[in-house]
Write a protein that holds these residues in place. Structure first.
Motif, PDB file in Angstrom:
ATOM      1  N   PRO A  61       0.801  -1.234   0.000  1.00 30.16           N
ATOM      2  CA  PRO A  61       0.000   0.000   0.000  1.00 30.16           C
ATOM      3  C   PRO A  61       0.830   1.278   0.000  1.00 30.16           C
ATOM      4  CG  PRO A  61      -0.877  -1.579   1.582  1.00 30.16           C
ATOM      5  CD  PRO A  61       0.430  -2.139   1.098  1.00 30.16           C
ATOM      6  N   MET A  62       2.072   1.216   0.492  1.00 31.00           N
ATOM      7  CA  MET A  62       2.925   2.409   0.541  1.00 31.00           C
ATOM      8  C   MET A  62       3.291   2.919  -0.848  1.00 31.00           C
ATOM      9  SD  MET A  62       3.239   3.341   3.642  1.00 31.00           S
ATOM     10  CE  MET A  62       4.648   4.456   3.528  1.00 31.00           C
ATOM     11  N   ARG A  63       3.040   2.139  -1.874  1.00 32.25           N
ATOM     12  CA  ARG A  63       3.364   2.582  -3.240  1.00 32.25           C
ATOM     13  C   ARG A  63       2.248   3.445  -3.854  1.00 32.25           C
ATOM     14  NH1 ARG A  63       8.032   0.269  -4.984  1.00 32.25           N
ATOM     15  NH2 ARG A  63       8.682  -1.642  -3.907  1.00 32.25           N
ATOM     16  N   ARG A  64       1.231   3.709  -3.105  1.00 33.59           N
ATOM     17  CA  ARG A  64       0.160   4.584  -3.597  1.00 33.59           C
ATOM     18  C   ARG A  64       0.747   5.932  -4.014  1.00 33.59           C
ATOM     19  NH1 ARG A  64      -5.451   4.345  -3.004  1.00 33.59           N
ATOM     20  NH2 ARG A  64      -6.574   6.327  -2.933  1.00 33.59           N
ATOM     21  N   ASP A  65       0.334   6.420  -5.181  1.00 31.03           N
ATOM     22  CA  ASP A  65       0.954   7.597  -5.789  1.00 31.03           C
ATOM     23  C   ASP A  65      -0.144   8.586  -6.174  1.00 31.03           C
ATOM     24  OD1 ASP A  65       2.158   9.441  -7.531  1.00 31.03           O
ATOM     25  OD2 ASP A  65       3.586   7.968  -8.288  1.00 31.03           O
ATOM     26  N   GLU A  66      -0.234   9.688  -5.414  1.00 30.18           N
ATOM     27  CA  GLU A  66      -1.272  10.679  -5.690  1.00 30.18           C
ATOM     28  C   GLU A  66      -1.028  11.386  -7.027  1.00 30.18           C
ATOM     29  OE1 GLU A  66      -4.013  10.998  -4.175  1.00 30.18           O
ATOM     30  OE2 GLU A  66      -3.532   9.604  -2.540  1.00 30.18           O
ATOM     31  N   GLY A  67       0.241  11.516  -7.415  1.00 30.98           N
ATOM     32  CA  GLY A  67       0.531  12.100  -8.725  1.00 30.98           C
ATOM     33  C   GLY A  67      -0.014  11.255  -9.853  1.00 30.98           C
ATOM     34  N   LEU A  68       0.107   9.940  -9.737  1.00 34.73           N
ATOM     35  CA  LEU A  68      -0.433   9.036 -10.746  1.00 34.73           C
ATOM     36  C   LEU A  68      -1.958   9.131 -10.772  1.00 34.73           C
ATOM     37  CD1 LEU A  68      -0.025   6.781 -12.829  1.00 34.73           C
ATOM     38  CD2 LEU A  68      -0.021   5.140 -10.942  1.00 34.73           C
ATOM     39  N   ARG A  69      -2.560   9.220  -9.609  1.00 33.45           N
ATOM     40  CA  ARG A  69      -4.017   9.341  -9.558  1.00 33.45           C
ATOM     41  C   ARG A  69      -4.487  10.633 -10.238  1.00 33.45           C
ATOM     42  NH1 ARG A  69      -7.050   6.429  -5.940  1.00 33.45           N
ATOM     43  NH2 ARG A  69      -8.210   8.262  -5.217  1.00 33.45           N
ATOM     44  N   ARG A  70      -3.720  11.693 -10.076  1.00 33.96           N
ATOM     45  CA  ARG A  70      -4.085  12.944 -10.761  1.00 33.96           C
ATOM     46  C   ARG A  70      -3.994  12.778 -12.269  1.00 33.96           C
ATOM     47  NH1 ARG A  70      -1.374  15.224  -6.248  1.00 33.96           N
ATOM     48  NH2 ARG A  70       0.588  15.318  -7.418  1.00 33.96           N
TER      49      ARG A  70
ATOM     50  N   TRP B 257      -4.717  10.183 -13.832  1.00 31.88           N
ATOM     51  CA  TRP B 257      -5.926   9.454 -14.199  1.00 31.88           C
ATOM     52  C   TRP B 257      -7.166  10.348 -14.121  1.00 31.88           C
ATOM     53  CZ3 TRP B 257      -4.978   4.778 -10.398  1.00 31.88           C
ATOM     54  CH2 TRP B 257      -3.922   3.999 -10.887  1.00 31.88           C
ATOM     55  N   GLY B 258      -7.012  11.520 -13.521  1.00 35.33           N
ATOM     56  CA  GLY B 258      -8.169  12.390 -13.314  1.00 35.33           C
ATOM     57  C   GLY B 258      -8.913  12.098 -12.031  1.00 35.33           C
ATOM     58  N   VAL B 259      -8.194  11.513 -11.060  1.00 40.06           N
ATOM     59  CA  VAL B 259      -8.788  11.136  -9.781  1.00 40.06           C
ATOM     60  C   VAL B 259      -8.157  11.979  -8.679  1.00 40.06           C
ATOM     61  CG1 VAL B 259      -9.197   9.272  -8.124  1.00 40.06           C
ATOM     62  CG2 VAL B 259      -9.133   8.773 -10.574  1.00 40.06           C
ATOM     63  N   GLY B 260      -8.976  12.679  -7.921  1.00 41.18           N
ATOM     64  CA  GLY B 260      -8.487  13.476  -6.812  1.00 41.18           C
ATOM     65  C   GLY B 260      -8.244  12.622  -5.585  1.00 41.18           C
ATOM     66  N   THR B 261      -7.769  13.269  -4.527  1.00 45.68           N
ATOM     67  CA  THR B 261      -7.451  12.561  -3.276  1.00 45.68           C
ATOM     68  C   THR B 261      -8.661  11.811  -2.737  1.00 45.68           C
ATOM     69  OG1 THR B 261      -5.796  14.231  -2.741  1.00 45.68           O
ATOM     70  CG2 THR B 261      -6.562  12.829  -0.935  1.00 45.68           C
ATOM     71  N   GLU B 262      -9.827  12.420  -2.818  1.00 47.25           N
ATOM     72  CA  GLU B 262     -11.050  11.798  -2.308  1.00 47.25           C
ATOM     73  C   GLU B 262     -11.845  11.101  -3.409  1.00 47.25           C
ATOM     74  OE1 GLU B 262     -11.530  11.719   0.898  1.00 47.25           O
ATOM     75  OE2 GLU B 262      -9.692  12.904   1.157  1.00 47.25           O
ATOM     76  N   GLY B 263     -11.294  11.020  -4.606  1.00 41.11           N
ATOM     77  CA  GLY B 263     -11.998  10.382  -5.714  1.00 41.11           C
ATOM     78  C   GLY B 263     -11.923   8.872  -5.644  1.00 41.11           C
ATOM     79  N   LEU B 264     -12.491   8.213  -6.633  1.00 43.02           N
ATOM     80  CA  LEU B 264     -12.546   6.750  -6.660  1.00 43.02           C
ATOM     81  C   LEU B 264     -11.927   6.239  -7.950  1.00 43.02           C
ATOM     82  CD1 LEU B 264     -13.744   4.161  -5.234  1.00 43.02           C
ATOM     83  CD2 LEU B 264     -15.624   4.370  -6.880  1.00 43.02           C
TER      84      LEU B 264
ATOM     85  N   PHE C 224      -1.265  -0.630  -9.046  1.00 41.00           N
ATOM     86  CA  PHE C 224      -2.160  -1.377  -8.172  1.00 41.00           C
ATOM     87  C   PHE C 224      -2.509  -0.562  -6.916  1.00 41.00           C
ATOM     88  CE2 PHE C 224      -1.686  -5.879  -9.802  1.00 41.00           C
ATOM     89  CZ  PHE C 224      -3.032  -6.197  -9.707  1.00 41.00           C
ATOM     90  N   ALA C 225      -1.466  -0.102  -6.217  1.00 43.38           N
ATOM     91  CA  ALA C 225      -1.680   0.557  -4.933  1.00 43.38           C
ATOM     92  C   ALA C 225      -2.420   1.881  -5.066  1.00 43.38           C
ATOM     93  CB  ALA C 225      -0.339   0.777  -4.236  1.00 43.38           C
ATOM     94  N   SER C 226      -2.420   2.456  -6.263  1.00 46.34           N
ATOM     95  CA  SER C 226      -3.094   3.739  -6.480  1.00 46.34           C
ATOM     96  C   SER C 226      -4.573   3.562  -6.813  1.00 46.34           C
ATOM     97  CB  SER C 226      -2.389   4.518  -7.602  1.00 46.34           C
ATOM     98  OG  SER C 226      -1.037   4.783  -7.249  1.00 46.34           O
ATOM     99  N   GLY C 227      -5.025   2.330  -6.913  1.00 44.45           N
ATOM    100  CA  GLY C 227      -6.439   2.059  -7.128  1.00 44.45           C
ATOM    101  C   GLY C 227      -7.186   1.962  -5.816  1.00 44.45           C
ATOM    102  N   ASP C 228      -8.501   2.040  -5.891  1.00 45.57           N
ATOM    103  CA  ASP C 228      -9.355   1.931  -4.705  1.00 45.57           C
ATOM    104  C   ASP C 228     -10.201   0.665  -4.712  1.00 45.57           C
ATOM    105  OD1 ASP C 228      -8.745   4.604  -3.575  1.00 45.57           O
ATOM    106  OD2 ASP C 228      -9.729   5.332  -5.395  1.00 45.57           O
TER     107      ASP C 228
END
Length: 381
Positions: A182-191, A193-200, A267-271
Motif C-alpha cells: 500500500p505504501m506505493r500509492r501515488d497521488e501524482g499518478l491518480r491525478r 488518471w483524473g482522480v483526486g485525493t477523495e476520488g474513486l 495497483f496501490a493507487s487504485g481503490d
C-alpha cells in the motif's frame, strides 16, 4: 541438482504464466540449483545464451507479442543426453511442451507438468464451445503423460481428479508483499488518471481479451458511476479486445502494460479492483491487489476461493451470479469506510505468503520425482 524448465511464454512477455514460471526458476536458483530454461526464441534473439535453449516459434494469432514454440524433440534429446537434468518441469501444453514431455519419457527423466490455463473454458469465450470436451481431453492426454501435474488450488485439483487426470499435486502460490505494498500509492499518478485525493479509482489489471469476461466489468463500473460520477475506470494491460473497448468507452483510462515497481504503483493507487474473469486457473492479480491494499470483487474460485473471505477482504461471488458481482461493486464503491477496512484486512491476509516457501515446495516435488515417486502428492502439505 540440475533441473530443466520448458515454457512457451517467459518475460519480457507479461502474463500470469510467464511471471509464475520466472518466479519458480528464480526460486530454484536461489536454492542453489542449476536450472536450464527451454523457451521460444523472441524476434530480437539470434542464438542460445547461458542456460537458455531457444526453440523456433511463431506468433500466436490475435495476441501480439506472444509466441508458441515449435517441437524440437530431437534437439532436446541431444541436449539432455549431453547435460541430463535430474527432473524436468513443462509449464505449457503447446507444441514445444509436447515435444519436451516426449523427450523426457524417452530418456527416462522424471517430468512434471503445470496446469496454468483453462483452454477448455476458452473455447466458449471464443465462440467454439462445442470443442470444450475435445480441449479437455487433449489436455488430459498431455498431463497424464507426465509423472505429476501441478495445480495452484485445491478446487482445481479436485476438478481434474474428477476428470481422470492422474497424479495431480497442489503447489500453492504466493505474492511479493514487499513489491506489492500500500505504501506505493501515488497521488501524482491518480491525478494523471483524473482522480483526486477523495476520488474513486476502479482498476482492472490483466489481459484485455474476450476470455476475461470484461463486459461484466464495464457493466459494474457503469452502475458505480451512477452513484459516484467522479469515478474513473483504469485499465492496466493490453490485448485483442482493447481497441473495441476503448472505442466504446472513451472515458476509460488505458494505462498499457506495466511491470515491476510501476505495476505495483498502479495497483496501490487504485481503490477497487474488479476481476470478472471466470476462466482462470488461479489469477495472480488477485493476490497482488490484496497485497497492495485494494479491496477486490472477484468470482469465488482460483485465488479468490483460496484467499478472499467474502465480506472481509472483498467480495467472492458465486460464478455466474453477475447481478451480485455488480451489486457488490456498487456497495464497496459507495462505502469508503467499508472498502478501506476490507483493503486493510486483505493486506493482512496475504502478509504471511512467501515465494521462498513455494520454491521450497516446488523443489521437494521435483526431488520426490527424481527419487522415483510417480505420485508426488506427499511432497507438500
Amino acid at each position: 541438482m540440475r533441473y530443466a524448465i520448458v515454457t512457451e511464454t517467459y518475460p519480457p512477455e507479461v502474463n500470469g504464466v510467464a511471471l509464475t514460471v520466472q518466479g519458480l526458476e528464480h526460486g530454484l536458483r536461489a536454492r542453489g540449483h542449476d536450472v536450464a530454461l527451454v523457451r521460444p526464441r523472441q524476434a530480437t534473439e539470434l542464438r542460445d545464451s547461458g542456460d537458455e535453449l531457444l526453440a523456433p516459434g511463431l506468433p500466436i494469432p490475435r495476441y501480439p507479442g506472444l509466441r508458441f514454440g515449435l517441437p524440437i524433440t530431437g534437439r532436446l534429446l541431444r541436449h539432455w543426453r549431453a547435460r541430463r537434468p535430474d527432473a524436468i518441469y513443462v509449464a505449457t501444453e503447446g507444441p514445444l511442451g509436447w515435444s519436451a514431455v516426449r523427450a523426457a519419457r524417452r530418456l527416462g527423466i522424471p517430468v512434471a507438468t503445470g496446469f496454468h490455463t483453462r483452454f477448455d473454458e476458452y473455447m466458449r469465450d471464443y465462440g467454439v464451445g462445442f470443442l470444450e470436451g475435445t480441449a479437455l481431453g487433449w489436455m488430459r492426454r498431455f498431463h497424464n503423460a507426465a509423472n505429476a501435474t501441478l495445480v495452484p488450488t485445491r478446487e482445481l485439483a479436485g476438478f481434474l481428479g474428477g476428470q481422470r487426470f492422474a497424479n495431480v499435486v497442489r503447489l500453492s502460490r504466493a505474492v511479493d508483499t514487499a513489491l506489492f505494498h500500500p505504501m506505493r500509492r501515488d497521488e501524482g499518478l491518480r491525478r494523471e488518471w483524473g482522480v483526486g485525493t477523495e476520488g474513486l479509482a476502479v482498476i482492472y489489471v490483466g489481459r484485455i481479451a474476450p476470455e476475461k469476461n470484461l463486459e461484466l466489468a464495464v457493466q459494474a463500473f457503469r452502475a458505480v458511476r451512477a452513484l459516484r460520477p467522479e469515478a474513473r475506470f483504469v485499465w492496466v494491460g493490453a490485448g485483442p479486445a482493447q481497441a473495441r473497448l476503448q472505442q466504446a468507452n472513451p472515458d476509460f483510462v488505458f494505462a498499457g502494460v506495466q511491470r515491476g515497481e510501476s505495476l505495483a504503483r498502479h495497483f496501490a493507487s487504485g481503490d477497487l479492483f474488479l476481476f470478472p474473469s471466470h476462466s482462470e486457473t488461479f489469477g495472480n492479480v488477485t493476490l497482488e491487489a490484496m497485497a497492495s491494499g485494494v479491496a477486490t470483487v472477484a468470482f469465488d474460485y482460483g485465488a479468490a476461493r483460496e484467499h478472499i473471505k467474502d465480506g472481509v477482504h472483498g467480495a467472492a461471488v458465486a460464478r455466474g451470479d453477475d447481478a451480485r458481482f455488480i451489486r457488490e461493486s456498487v456497495r464497496m464503491a459507495s462505502d469508503d469506510s467499508l472498502r478501506d477496512a476490507m483493503a486493510q484486512a486483505a493486506r493482512r491476509a496475504v502478509e504471511g505468503l512467501r515465494p521462498e516457501q513455494v520454491a521450497s515446495d516446488f523443489d521437494d516435488i521435483l526431488q520426490s520425482l527424481r527419487a522415483g515417486g510417480h505420485n508426488a502428492s506427499t511432497a507438500v502439505a
